[in-house]
Design a protein around this motif. Structure first.
Motif, PDB file in Angstrom:
ATOM      1  N   PRO A 103      29.575 -11.556  32.309  1.00 53.48           N
ATOM      2  CA  PRO A 103      30.098 -11.597  30.911  1.00 53.48           C
ATOM      3  C   PRO A 103      31.525 -12.072  30.862  1.00 53.48           C
ATOM      4  O   PRO A 103      32.295 -11.537  30.547  1.00 53.48           O
ATOM      5  CB  PRO A 103      29.952 -10.345  30.496  1.00 53.48           C
ATOM      6  N   VAL A 104      31.524 -13.391  31.280  1.00 53.17           N
ATOM      7  CA  VAL A 104      32.957 -14.223  31.333  1.00 53.17           C
ATOM      8  C   VAL A 104      33.591 -14.027  29.898  1.00 53.17           C
ATOM      9  O   VAL A 104      35.029 -13.808  30.049  1.00 53.17           O
ATOM     10  CB  VAL A 104      32.966 -15.528  31.890  1.00 53.17           C
ATOM     11  N   LYS A 105      33.031 -14.362  28.912  1.00 52.39           N
ATOM     12  CA  LYS A 105      33.741 -14.642  27.480  1.00 52.39           C
ATOM     13  C   LYS A 105      34.384 -13.061  27.389  1.00 52.39           C
ATOM     14  O   LYS A 105      35.693 -13.200  26.946  1.00 52.39           O
ATOM     15  CB  LYS A 105      32.782 -14.868  26.463  1.00 52.39           C
ATOM     16  N   GLU A 106      33.692 -12.221  27.429  1.00 52.47           N
ATOM     17  CA  GLU A 106      34.354 -10.685  27.228  1.00 52.47           C
ATOM     18  C   GLU A 106      35.543 -10.706  28.241  1.00 52.47           C
ATOM     19  O   GLU A 106      36.658 -10.193  27.876  1.00 52.47           O
ATOM     20  CB  GLU A 106      33.367  -9.550  27.354  1.00 52.47           C
ATOM     21  N   ILE A 107      35.227 -11.041  29.563  1.00 53.54           N
ATOM     22  CA  ILE A 107      36.539 -10.865  30.477  1.00 53.54           C
ATOM     23  C   ILE A 107      37.600 -11.610  30.178  1.00 53.54           C
ATOM     24  O   ILE A 107      38.915 -11.102  30.109  1.00 53.54           O
ATOM     25  CB  ILE A 107      36.019 -11.142  31.774  1.00 53.54           C
ATOM     26  N   ILE A 108      37.254 -12.945  29.668  1.00 53.52           N
ATOM     27  CA  ILE A 108      38.533 -13.949  29.155  1.00 53.52           C
ATOM     28  C   ILE A 108      39.330 -13.319  28.017  1.00 53.52           C
ATOM     29  O   ILE A 108      40.404 -13.192  27.966  1.00 53.52           O
ATOM     30  CB  ILE A 108      37.960 -14.961  28.913  1.00 53.52           C
ATOM     31  N   ASP A 109      38.621 -12.814  27.149  1.00 56.41           N
ATOM     32  CA  ASP A 109      39.342 -12.305  25.564  1.00 56.41           C
ATOM     33  C   ASP A 109      40.015 -11.152  26.233  1.00 56.41           C
ATOM     34  O   ASP A 109      40.870 -10.832  25.675  1.00 56.41           O
ATOM     35  CB  ASP A 109      38.018 -11.832  24.671  1.00 56.41           C
ATOM     36  N   ALA A 110      39.377 -10.234  26.700  1.00 57.17           N
ATOM     37  CA  ALA A 110      40.009  -8.867  27.049  1.00 57.17           C
ATOM     38  C   ALA A 110      41.329  -9.049  28.035  1.00 57.17           C
ATOM     39  O   ALA A 110      42.476  -8.619  27.809  1.00 57.17           O
ATOM     40  CB  ALA A 110      39.098  -7.848  27.945  1.00 57.17           C
ATOM     41  N   GLY A 111      41.241 -10.062  28.959  1.00 61.82           N
ATOM     42  CA  GLY A 111      42.155 -10.542  29.816  1.00 61.82           C
ATOM     43  C   GLY A 111      43.324 -10.944  28.997  1.00 61.82           C
ATOM     44  O   GLY A 111      44.658 -10.598  29.290  1.00 61.82           O
ATOM     45  N   HIS A 112      43.028 -12.038  27.958  1.00 64.66           N
ATOM     46  CA  HIS A 112      44.106 -12.402  27.455  1.00 64.66           C
ATOM     47  C   HIS A 112      44.766 -11.243  26.222  1.00 64.66           C
ATOM     48  O   HIS A 112      46.174 -11.330  26.151  1.00 64.66           O
ATOM     49  CB  HIS A 112      43.520 -13.496  26.236  1.00 64.66           C
ATOM     50  N   ARG A 113      44.021 -10.339  25.758  1.00 68.92           N
ATOM     51  CA  ARG A 113      44.623  -9.234  25.205  1.00 68.92           C
ATOM     52  C   ARG A 113      45.686  -8.489  26.018  1.00 68.92           C
ATOM     53  O   ARG A 113      46.670  -8.147  25.363  1.00 68.92           O
ATOM     54  CB  ARG A 113      43.428  -8.281  24.793  1.00 68.92           C
ATOM     55  N   ALA A 114      45.354  -8.508  27.206  1.00 68.15           N
ATOM     56  CA  ALA A 114      46.282  -7.703  27.961  1.00 68.15           C
ATOM     57  C   ALA A 114      47.254  -8.622  28.554  1.00 68.15           C
ATOM     58  O   ALA A 114      48.252  -8.270  29.354  1.00 68.15           O
ATOM     59  CB  ALA A 114      45.331  -7.072  29.341  1.00 68.15           C
ATOM     60  N   GLY A 115      47.469  -9.838  28.249  1.00 70.25           N
ATOM     61  CA  GLY A 115      48.303 -10.568  28.660  1.00 70.25           C
ATOM     62  C   GLY A 115      48.270 -11.672  29.883  1.00 70.25           C
ATOM     63  O   GLY A 115      49.404 -12.186  30.577  1.00 70.25           O
ATOM     64  N   ALA A 116      46.919 -11.622  30.488  1.00 71.01           N
ATOM     65  CA  ALA A 116      46.872 -12.178  31.683  1.00 71.01           C
ATOM     66  C   ALA A 116      46.088 -13.422  31.424  1.00 71.01           C
ATOM     67  O   ALA A 116      45.505 -13.887  30.483  1.00 71.01           O
ATOM     68  CB  ALA A 116      46.040 -11.298  32.254  1.00 71.01           C
ATOM     69  N   LEU A 117      46.096 -14.203  32.557  1.00 70.43           N
ATOM     70  CA  LEU A 117      45.624 -15.608  32.550  1.00 70.43           C
ATOM     71  C   LEU A 117      44.072 -15.435  33.163  1.00 70.43           C
ATOM     72  O   LEU A 117      44.103 -14.522  34.288  1.00 70.43           O
ATOM     73  CB  LEU A 117      46.407 -16.798  33.282  1.00 70.43           C
ATOM     74  N   VAL A 118      42.976 -16.279  32.741  1.00 69.11           N
ATOM     75  CA  VAL A 118      41.892 -15.845  33.394  1.00 69.11           C
ATOM     76  C   VAL A 118      41.174 -17.072  34.017  1.00 69.11           C
ATOM     77  O   VAL A 118      41.343 -18.308  33.169  1.00 69.11           O
ATOM     78  CB  VAL A 118      40.713 -15.349  32.311  1.00 69.11           C
ATOM     79  N   MET A 119      40.994 -17.221  35.205  1.00 67.47           N
ATOM     80  CA  MET A 119      40.094 -18.318  35.840  1.00 67.47           C
ATOM     81  C   MET A 119      38.725 -18.082  36.081  1.00 67.47           C
ATOM     82  O   MET A 119      38.432 -16.840  36.597  1.00 67.47           O
ATOM     83  CB  MET A 119      40.860 -18.500  37.262  1.00 67.47           C
ATOM     84  N   VAL A 120      38.038 -19.115  35.763  1.00 68.41           N
ATOM     85  CA  VAL A 120      36.394 -19.009  36.043  1.00 68.41           C
ATOM     86  C   VAL A 120      36.098 -19.561  37.150  1.00 68.41           C
ATOM     87  O   VAL A 120      36.284 -21.012  37.092  1.00 68.41           O
ATOM     88  CB  VAL A 120      35.774 -19.208  34.890  1.00 68.41           C
ATOM     89  N   ASP A 121      35.403 -19.111  37.980  1.00 68.23           N
ATOM     90  CA  ASP A 121      34.853 -19.892  39.037  1.00 68.23           C
ATOM     91  C   ASP A 121      33.285 -20.325  38.713  1.00 68.23           C
ATOM     92  O   ASP A 121      32.415 -19.352  38.772  1.00 68.23           O
ATOM     93  CB  ASP A 121      34.735 -18.904  40.574  1.00 68.23           C
TER      94      ASP A 121
END
Lengths: 148, 428
Positions: free
Chosen positions: B204-222
């Motif tokens: 579920p990359v979309k959820e991970i990306i959104d949650a990551g952004h809320r935590a202030g992190a950048l998110v890379m998808v392989d």
């Protein structure tokens, strides 16, 4: 007591046995059968030190030396590799160190199994041959050292 | 334009309607585009089910490769002569097609790499070296390919950062709750595989990306395994980076794409120095080129980049929706039959997956399966699939993995099933 057959004599025997098969299934079933008949290596010998590095299956080998001859015991967790190494053991175990070191092992090609020696990192047969020869060299050197 | 003169027939679809999605899916015509599928292996017709490792290449891709060398070869971006201009135009045309393939806003955000591994290393090395500090945390998952583990371990070791790992359940499903617990103000970066190469599970990359952004992190998808099956829209995903390989999307080996958001890429230092990536070189000071060239040092893999365009067009012409429909049918057909085999256990037998089926058979080593299938002309992948931590977690040394592509057929699935029954009989 009759003489131990030579490496090339045993190789010839194996080539002859394989000449009876005209399809791949029979050939592999024979190899699998030989693998099943290979006496299992005692669990205590299945250590990292005795492991021959192959990518997909584990191969363990130990050797001993008596009266100028090298004896091998080996095992694998994969059945076809086990069958292949059982042939190597059959050919090389009990031979003189110098004969093992110079053995060309043409039977592998003659029974059309040389693909298993290919450098695909997927099996340890090539490494197995190398290790068997290395062990023979080491035993021979040790003996020379003792005599010297 | 020279590129239009390649003798390429993209008309793989039988019907005459315009929108590809409405055209009939003609498996025979698709297979005819892949000469390698006619090969005989060990006296039997090749059944190629190792598509997650690399896909075969359609004629339009190999024709483009040869056509480029036969008609247009020149170094790009510099030469003021006809061939150089043609080669540059063809190279940049692929960038535009790649941009559309992943839904990026601009071609400035599309960087050509050697492949997914190269793309991840670029980000870990360039972004990581500049931004990571002692105690920062990088989150990856248990499902990662070694390529999305080791580059992060290397930069983490250098910078004193810490790797945190999202666990998975016994059937390989990502533990989302545990992921949310791992998130904190220390989390600087998340690198997550879109689709597991070993099991085919979709994360579920979309959820991970959104949650990551809320935590202030950048998110890379392989995206190595997802890009050939799933619709990719990096803008709606909102990922900061997305990497994939050409050779897994019916394109050539040695070329891949890294997407990155413009403002992040602009802030990153160059990855490698050399030609092409500079604006001006002085011995006292060198200034760097603009995006995307800042990250493309040296003469790139021009021919393979040029040919990659036709791999995208091949996929677009059939349409990912149709491809998925076909592949899902093969997956279902395979899964149903494999479940019936005594002693066979599918690893990751869940709904959310692409056309990959990974399994173990009781008391049979995967290497024996591979050798005996190969003797029947069937190519599958066995072993740990470069995911040793995942195999360790699942308590298995490896699996046998069959992965299906657009050109596979139900009868090939049947060959696999019959092949496995034979393996079982021979080793029984």
């Amino acid at each position: 007591m009759h003489a131990h057959p030579s490496i090339s004599q045993i190789e010839e025997e194996i080539v002859e046995e394989f000449s009876l098969f005209d399809n791949w299934e029979d050939k592999y079933e024979y190899i699998i059968d030989m693998g099943k008949k290979l006496p299992p290596l005692d669990e205590m010998h299945k250590t990292e030190d005795n492991k021959i590095r192959g990518c997909q299956s584990a191969v363990w080998m130990v050797s001993s030396y008596s009266e100028g001859r090298v004896h091998y015991n080996a095992d694998s967790d994969a059945m076809i590799v086990k069958g292949l190494i059982s042939m190597l053991v059959r050919v090389l175990s009990g031979q003189k160190a110098e004969d093992i070191r110079s053995a060309e092992l043409k039977f592998i090609e003659k029974i059309d199994m040389s693909s298993h020696l290919a450098q695909t990192r997927s099996n340890g047969l090539r490494a197995m041959v190398k290790q068997m020869k290395l062990d023979a060299t080491v035993w021979a050197m040790k003996e020379q050292g003792n005599q010297g | 334009m020279s590129i239009d003169s390649y003798p390429i027939d993209l008309n793989l679809i039988s019907d005459m309607q315009d929108a590809p999605i409405h055209k009939a899916f003609d498996i025979d015509r698709i297979r005819a585009e892949f000469p390698i599928l006619q090969r005989i292996v060990k006296g039997k017709p090749l059944v190629y089910l190792d598509n997650a490792a690399t896909t075969q290449k359609p004629r339009i891709v190999t024709d483009a490769l040869a056509g480029y060398y036969h008609s247009n070869n020149a170094n790009i971006h510099r030469g003021i002569h006809t061939l150089a201009e043609e080669a540059t135009a063809a190279f940049e045309a692929t960038r535009e097609t790649a941009r559309r393939f992943i839904g990026a806003a601009s071609t400035d955000e599309v960087i050509f790499t050697k492949g997914t591994t190269d793309g991840i290393n670029l980000v870990a090395s360039s972004w990581g070296r500049k931004n990571l500090r002692q105690g920062d945390e990088i989150i990856i998952s248990t499902l990662e390919h070694h390529s999305n583990i080791v580059p992060w371990q290397m930069i983490a070791e250098e910078k004193g950062a810490v790797i945190r790992v999202i666990p998975v359940s016994d059937n390989g499903v990502l533990d989302e709750e545990a992921f949310h617990e791992l998130l904190s103000e220390k989390t600087r970066f998340i690198s997550i595989v879109h689709v597991s190469n070993a099991l085919g599970l979709i994360n579920p990359v979309k959820e991970i990306i959104d949650a990551g952004h809320r935590a202030g992190a950048l998110v890379m998808v392989d995206g190595a395994q997802s890009s050939v099956h799933l619709d990719i829209d990096v803008q709606s995903l909102d990922c900061d980076f997305f990497a994939f390989s050409g050779h897994k999307v019916y394109g050539p080996t040695g070329v891949g794409v890294l997407y990155g958001k413009r403002h992040i890429l602009e802030d990153m230092p160059p990855y490698q120095g050399g030609g092409e990536m500079i604006k001006e070189v002085r011995f006292d000071r060198t200034t760097y080129n603009e995006l995307p060239y800042k990250f493309e040092a040296g003469t790139p893999n021009i021919a393979d980049v040029v040919a990659l365009k036709y791999a995208f067009e091949f996929i677009n012409e059939i349409g990912k929706e149709q491809i998925r429909k076909h592949e899902d049918d093969l997956l279902l057909h395979a899964t149903q039959q494999l479940r019936e085999i005594d002693g066979l256990r599918i690893i990751g037998d869940v709904d959310r997956k692409v056309s990959v089926v990974s399994f173990v058979i009781e008391n049979i080593h995967t290497q024996d399966i591979a050798i005996l299938l190969d003797n029947q002309g069937i190519a599958v992948r066995t072993g740990h699939h470069c995911t040793q931590p995942l195999m360790h977690r699942l308590g298995i040394p490896g699996t046998t993995r069959a992965s299906f592509a657009v050109y596979n057929t139900r009868s090939e699935v049947d060959s696999l099933v019959n092949g496995l029954l034979k393996v079982k009989k021979m080793l029984g």
